[in-house]
Design a protein around this motif. Sequence first.
Motif, PDB file in Angstrom:
ATOM      1  N   CYS A  31       0.020  -5.028  10.568  1.00  0.00           N
ATOM      2  CA  CYS A  31      -0.119  -4.880   9.004  1.00  0.00           C
ATOM      3  C   CYS A  31       0.886  -3.753   8.572  1.00  0.00           C
ATOM      4  O   CYS A  31       0.870  -2.535   8.858  1.00  0.00           O
ATOM      5  N   ILE A  50      -6.122  -3.004   2.246  1.00  0.00           N
ATOM      6  CA  ILE A  50      -5.716  -4.127   3.328  1.00  0.00           C
ATOM      7  C   ILE A  50      -6.551  -4.525   4.578  1.00  0.00           C
ATOM      8  O   ILE A  50      -6.721  -5.735   5.046  1.00  0.00           O
ATOM      9  N   LEU A  54      -7.782  -7.894   5.773  1.00  0.00           N
ATOM     10  CA  LEU A  54      -7.827  -8.690   7.043  1.00  0.00           C
ATOM     11  C   LEU A  54      -8.957  -9.029   7.485  1.00  0.00           C
ATOM     12  O   LEU A  54      -9.050 -10.359   8.050  1.00  0.00           O
ATOM     13  N   PHE A  71      -4.078  -9.667  15.464  1.00  0.00           N
ATOM     14  CA  PHE A  71      -3.717  -8.591  14.599  1.00  0.00           C
ATOM     15  C   PHE A  71      -3.974  -7.459  15.728  1.00  0.00           C
ATOM     16  O   PHE A  71      -4.940  -7.450  16.470  1.00  0.00           O
ATOM     17  N   VAL A  76      -3.200   0.505   9.457  1.00  0.00           N
ATOM     18  CA  VAL A  76      -2.168  -0.266   8.556  1.00  0.00           C
ATOM     19  C   VAL A  76      -0.905   0.822   8.372  1.00  0.00           C
ATOM     20  O   VAL A  76      -1.185   1.858   8.057  1.00  0.00           O
ATOM     21  N   ALA A 116       2.991  -8.538   9.042  1.00  0.00           N
ATOM     22  CA  ALA A 116       2.185  -9.020   7.653  1.00  0.00           C
ATOM     23  C   ALA A 116       2.790  -7.906   6.982  1.00  0.00           C
ATOM     24  O   ALA A 116       2.222  -6.781   7.055  1.00  0.00           O
TER      25      ALA A 116
END
Length: 254
Positions: A31, A50, A54, A71, A76, A116
């Motif tokens: 991410c 974020i 997620l 993930f 992040v 992402a």
Amino acid sequence: MNRPPLDRCTDGLPLPPGDDLDSVGPFVIRCVYALPRDGTDRRLGEDGTISRSLSAMQAWFAAQTGARLRFADEPVRTVRLPETDARIADRGSYVRDRIERLSRRQGFHEPRTLYAVWYDGSSTISCGGGAWPPELRGRVAALYLQGAYDDVVCAEDRFSPDGVAPEINEFKMLHEILHTMGFVPPGAPHHTRAGHVGDNHNDLMYAGDPPWNPSVIDPYHQDYFRTGRTDIPDLARSSFLDPLPAGAEPPPVW
Ligand SMILES: [Zn+2]
């Protein structure tokens, strides 16, 4: 939620092949919160926005498929790209490609990695974009948080407030991630508009004229999830699932 569907999100310029053949690690999604050179840092990577997004994506995806997406278990990352918002937006349909090229130069090109990217910059074409292998190679699935086109103002799209209930930004990012994994394949019976299905406006991967109201992943198992077909990619066999399915397959041309 009813909104104009994501469309034209798989336009783009293909990247050269990656270097994944020599890698033996697991496939992973990382991410990234990305800013144009002159963009305002809203600290979405650090303030939990974020991370909550997620969590809500994972919960909804697991309820739909029985699996989670791979993930990375890491904070992040935030990156500032070396180009202005206006210059990147000038790329028109190729904003995603530009984000991918600029971020690669800053080290975001690890093997077996899908990125992402929540890009806090503008687009005059869409609220997001994905690669769509094999037609459009690439590793970045992106949302354009300041995009605006037709009657759509992407900044008005909501994030999950609680990390549980998905809002439109969670559906948009999952939509772009699935594109970047190669879905919907052209051989699917309801395939339309480069990577979408056209028959069900509730489908995560829908594109068409009626508004998009995402709530399901291929519910009749005809196009890209548990189709029972081996001649086209199937989300149920993806190397990006956890637990890893038997006979897991990377996206096409990875
Ligand atoms: Zn799309």
